[in-house]
Write a protein that holds these residues in place. Structure first.
Motif, PDB file in Angstrom:
ATOM      1  N   ASN A   1       0.810  -1.225   0.000  1.00  0.00           N
ATOM      2  CA  ASN A   1       0.000   0.000   0.000  1.00  0.00           C
ATOM      3  C   ASN A   1       0.839   1.270   0.000  1.00  0.00           C
ATOM      4  OD1 ASN A   1       0.967  -0.474   2.577  1.00  0.00           O
ATOM      5  ND2 ASN A   1      -0.756   0.531   3.577  1.00  0.00           N
ATOM      6  N   VAL A   2       2.160   1.157  -0.170  1.00  0.00           N
ATOM      7  CA  VAL A   2       3.033   2.337  -0.140  1.00  0.00           C
ATOM      8  C   VAL A   2       3.333   2.791  -1.562  1.00  0.00           C
ATOM      9  CG1 VAL A   2       5.311   3.209   0.487  1.00  0.00           C
ATOM     10  CG2 VAL A   2       4.050   1.751   2.077  1.00  0.00           C
ATOM     11  N   TRP A   3       2.930   4.008  -1.878  1.00  0.00           N
ATOM     12  CA  TRP A   3       3.255   4.657  -3.150  1.00  0.00           C
ATOM     13  C   TRP A   3       4.281   5.746  -2.841  1.00  0.00           C
ATOM     14  CZ3 TRP A   3      -1.211   5.447  -7.106  1.00  0.00           C
ATOM     15  CH2 TRP A   3      -1.948   4.265  -7.215  1.00  0.00           C
ATOM     16  N   LEU A   4       5.323   5.812  -3.634  1.00  0.00           N
ATOM     17  CA  LEU A   4       6.402   6.756  -3.388  1.00  0.00           C
ATOM     18  C   LEU A   4       6.611   7.596  -4.635  1.00  0.00           C
ATOM     19  CD1 LEU A   4       8.361   7.293  -1.038  1.00  0.00           C
ATOM     20  CD2 LEU A   4       9.985   5.781  -2.162  1.00  0.00           C
ATOM     21  N   GLY A   5       6.726   8.932  -4.453  1.00  0.00           N
ATOM     22  CA  GLY A   5       6.875   9.791  -5.615  1.00  0.00           C
ATOM     23  C   GLY A   5       7.739  11.002  -5.348  1.00  0.00           C
ATOM     24  N   VAL A   6       8.070  11.701  -6.425  1.00  0.00           N
ATOM     25  CA  VAL A   6       8.839  12.945  -6.350  1.00  0.00           C
ATOM     26  C   VAL A   6       8.215  13.971  -7.272  1.00  0.00           C
ATOM     27  CG1 VAL A   6      11.027  11.817  -5.762  1.00  0.00           C
ATOM     28  CG2 VAL A   6      10.448  12.203  -8.166  1.00  0.00           C
ATOM     29  N   SER A   7       8.471  15.231  -6.980  1.00  0.00           N
ATOM     30  CA  SER A   7       8.103  16.331  -7.875  1.00  0.00           C
ATOM     31  C   SER A   7       9.362  16.812  -8.589  1.00  0.00           C
ATOM     32  CB  SER A   7       7.495  17.498  -7.088  1.00  0.00           C
ATOM     33  OG  SER A   7       6.259  17.117  -6.521  1.00  0.00           O
ATOM     34  N   VAL A   8       9.222  17.109  -9.877  1.00  0.00           N
ATOM     35  CA  VAL A   8      10.343  17.668 -10.642  1.00  0.00           C
ATOM     36  C   VAL A   8       9.856  18.919 -11.345  1.00  0.00           C
ATOM     37  CG1 VAL A   8      11.411  15.403 -10.934  1.00  0.00           C
ATOM     38  CG2 VAL A   8       9.872  16.251 -12.707  1.00  0.00           C
ATOM     39  N   GLU A   9      10.779  19.908 -11.465  1.00  0.00           N
ATOM     40  CA  GLU A   9      10.415  21.184 -12.077  1.00  0.00           C
ATOM     41  C   GLU A   9      11.080  21.384 -13.430  1.00  0.00           C
ATOM     42  OE1 GLU A   9      12.307  21.900  -8.656  1.00  0.00           O
ATOM     43  OE2 GLU A   9      10.596  20.620  -8.178  1.00  0.00           O
ATOM     44  N   ASP A  10      12.222  20.719 -13.628  1.00  0.00           N
ATOM     45  CA  ASP A  10      12.968  20.890 -14.869  1.00  0.00           C
ATOM     46  C   ASP A  10      13.893  19.686 -15.038  1.00  0.00           C
ATOM     47  OD1 ASP A  10      14.986  21.346 -13.015  1.00  0.00           O
ATOM     48  OD2 ASP A  10      14.900  23.526 -13.244  1.00  0.00           O
ATOM     49  N   GLN A  11      14.741  19.710 -16.065  1.00  0.00           N
ATOM     50  CA  GLN A  11      15.598  18.566 -16.337  1.00  0.00           C
ATOM     51  C   GLN A  11      16.595  18.298 -15.204  1.00  0.00           C
ATOM     52  OE1 GLN A  11      15.167  16.715 -19.386  1.00  0.00           O
ATOM     53  NE2 GLN A  11      16.200  15.228 -18.069  1.00  0.00           N
ATOM     54  N   ALA A  12      17.128  19.363 -14.621  1.00  0.00           N
ATOM     55  CA  ALA A  12      18.121  19.187 -13.558  1.00  0.00           C
ATOM     56  C   ALA A  12      17.518  18.483 -12.348  1.00  0.00           C
ATOM     57  CB  ALA A  12      18.700  20.538 -13.152  1.00  0.00           C
ATOM     58  N   THR A  13      16.313  18.870 -11.933  1.00  0.00           N
ATOM     59  CA  THR A  13      15.692  18.217 -10.776  1.00  0.00           C
ATOM     60  C   THR A  13      15.248  16.796 -11.130  1.00  0.00           C
ATOM     61  OG1 THR A  13      13.566  19.269 -11.308  1.00  0.00           O
ATOM     62  CG2 THR A  13      14.976  20.364  -9.673  1.00  0.00           C
ATOM     63  N   ALA A  14      14.841  16.575 -12.385  1.00  0.00           N
ATOM     64  CA  ALA A  14      14.474  15.221 -12.813  1.00  0.00           C
ATOM     65  C   ALA A  14      15.689  14.302 -12.785  1.00  0.00           C
ATOM     66  CB  ALA A  14      13.862  15.258 -14.209  1.00  0.00           C
ATOM     67  N   ASP A  15      16.829  14.789 -13.298  1.00  0.00           N
ATOM     68  CA  ASP A  15      18.052  13.982 -13.309  1.00  0.00           C
ATOM     69  C   ASP A  15      18.535  13.662 -11.900  1.00  0.00           C
ATOM     70  OD1 ASP A  15      17.989  14.090 -16.044  1.00  0.00           O
ATOM     71  OD2 ASP A  15      19.573  15.591 -16.243  1.00  0.00           O
ATOM     72  N   GLU A  16      18.246  14.553 -10.952  1.00  0.00           N
ATOM     73  CA  GLU A  16      18.694  14.358  -9.581  1.00  0.00           C
ATOM     74  C   GLU A  16      17.752  13.454  -8.793  1.00  0.00           C
ATOM     75  OE1 GLU A  16      19.341  17.006  -5.489  1.00  0.00           O
ATOM     76  OE2 GLU A  16      18.734  17.989  -7.353  1.00  0.00           O
TER      77      GLU A  16
ATOM     78  N   TYR B   1       5.136  16.374 -12.364  1.00  0.00           N
ATOM     79  CA  TYR B   1       5.859  17.411 -13.116  1.00  0.00           C
ATOM     80  C   TYR B   1       5.212  18.763 -12.824  1.00  0.00           C
ATOM     81  CZ  TYR B   1       7.645  19.908 -17.261  1.00  0.00           C
ATOM     82  OH  TYR B   1       8.228  20.827 -18.118  1.00  0.00           O
ATOM     83  N   GLU B   2       5.622  19.355 -11.695  1.00  0.00           N
ATOM     84  CA  GLU B   2       5.095  20.653 -11.277  1.00  0.00           C
ATOM     85  C   GLU B   2       5.972  21.249 -10.177  1.00  0.00           C
ATOM     86  OE1 GLU B   2       1.288  20.352  -9.359  1.00  0.00           O
ATOM     87  OE2 GLU B   2       1.785  18.465  -8.419  1.00  0.00           O
ATOM     88  N   PRO B   3       6.082  22.553 -10.125  1.00  0.00           N
ATOM     89  CA  PRO B   3       5.683  23.505 -11.188  1.00  0.00           C
ATOM     90  C   PRO B   3       6.596  23.346 -12.400  1.00  0.00           C
ATOM     91  CG  PRO B   3       6.942  24.633  -9.497  1.00  0.00           C
ATOM     92  CD  PRO B   3       6.755  23.230  -8.998  1.00  0.00           C
ATOM     93  N   ALA B   4       6.019  23.394 -13.558  1.00  0.00           N
ATOM     94  CA  ALA B   4       6.766  23.158 -14.794  1.00  0.00           C
ATOM     95  C   ALA B   4       7.585  24.398 -15.145  1.00  0.00           C
ATOM     96  CB  ALA B   4       5.802  22.807 -15.925  1.00  0.00           C
ATOM     97  N   LEU B   5       8.812  24.462 -14.639  1.00  0.00           N
ATOM     98  CA  LEU B   5       9.679  25.619 -14.857  1.00  0.00           C
ATOM     99  C   LEU B   5      10.584  25.447 -16.071  1.00  0.00           C
ATOM    100  CD1 LEU B   5      10.733  26.318 -11.159  1.00  0.00           C
ATOM    101  CD2 LEU B   5       8.807  27.286 -12.459  1.00  0.00           C
ATOM    102  N   GLY B   6      10.676  24.231 -16.612  1.00  0.00           N
ATOM    103  CA  GLY B   6      11.514  23.951 -17.779  1.00  0.00           C
ATOM    104  C   GLY B   6      11.122  22.618 -18.372  1.00  0.00           C
ATOM    105  N   SER B   7      11.592  22.351 -19.575  1.00  0.00           N
ATOM    106  CA  SER B   7      11.237  21.089 -20.226  1.00  0.00           C
ATOM    107  C   SER B   7      11.970  19.925 -19.555  1.00  0.00           C
ATOM    108  CB  SER B   7      11.594  21.155 -21.708  1.00  0.00           C
ATOM    109  OG  SER B   7      12.992  21.329 -21.860  1.00  0.00           O
ATOM    110  N   VAL B   8      11.359  18.729 -19.668  1.00  0.00           N
ATOM    111  CA  VAL B   8      11.938  17.504 -19.115  1.00  0.00           C
ATOM    112  C   VAL B   8      11.837  16.405 -20.162  1.00  0.00           C
ATOM    113  CG1 VAL B   8      11.799  15.732 -17.331  1.00  0.00           C
ATOM    114  CG2 VAL B   8      11.312  18.117 -16.751  1.00  0.00           C
TER     115      VAL B   8
END
Length: 199
Positions: free
Chosen positions: A152-167, A184-191
């Motif tokens: 029952n555990v769902w785990l997630g992250v928020s990403v704002e741009d490519q740098a945060t997605a890569d990290e 994918y929010e806030p969408a500050l750059g493309s990913v």
């Protein structure tokens, strides 16, 4: 299970703080509907930092066959440590505890190893130990493996741009979870999700 205390001493309390024991386990391993039940063998060392608390490193082995293929089996070695609390009731000592183990898994058939893996597991246990003498005990124990990751555990992250997605996404992929998600929010750059580095 047969346990032989190594340092029972002449004290009236058994076990007493500071006592140690070694023992052997023989049991029945029933993993799930995909496998046949099988014999399990093991050994342990136990240390009592207090009369009612035991710390037990152990090793166990089982090799259940697949029900759908009698020529294939899953060889499992568990290296673990348990923390146990016992209630002194004369010669009978009910106990309960929890353990953490590393499971070394190897899927084999008649041609050799098909696949192998190492998994972390958490278990809950309980039973009763009978002190036949001050230096010999018999232990009757049941153990259940807690599913991991928890279903029952769902785990997630928020990403704002490519740098945060890569990290963040590689760290997410390394974490144990039944379901992983990305917001994918806030969408500050493309990913570009196809170029995320593997963990």
């Amino acid at each position: 299970c047969l346990a032989l205390p190594l340092a029972a001493g002449a004290q009236s309390r058994a076990p007493h703080a500071g006592s140690t024991a070694i023992g052997a386990d023989v049991g029945f391993f029933a993993p799930d509907d995909e496998f046949d039940g099988t014999l399990t063998l093991g050994g342990f060392f136990e240390f009592y930092p207090a009369a009612r608390v035991g710390i037990r490193p152990s090793i166990s082995y089982a090799s259940p066959d697949f029900q759908r293929d009698p020529n294939a089996h899953l060889r499992q070695v568990r290296l673990g440590v348990d923390a146990i609390y016992n209630w002194e009731q004369g010669a009978w000592h009910p106990f309960a505890g929890a353990g953490l183990g590393v499971h070394l898994l190897k899927l084999e058939d008649r041609n050799g190893t098909i696949d192998d893996a190492t998994e972390l597991g958490v278990s809950l246990l309980g039973g009763i130990e009978y002190f036949a003498t001050r230096r010999t005990t018999l232990k009757f124990e049941g153990r259940g493996l807690v599913p991991w990751p928890l279903p029952n555990v769902w785990l997630g992250v928020s990403v704002e741009d490519q740098a945060t997605a890569d990290e963040r996404i590689p760290l997410l992929l390394q974490a144990p979870a039944a379901v992983r998600w990305v917001s994918y929010e806030p969408a500050l750059g493309s990913v570009d999700f196809t170029r995320i580095p593997e963990p």
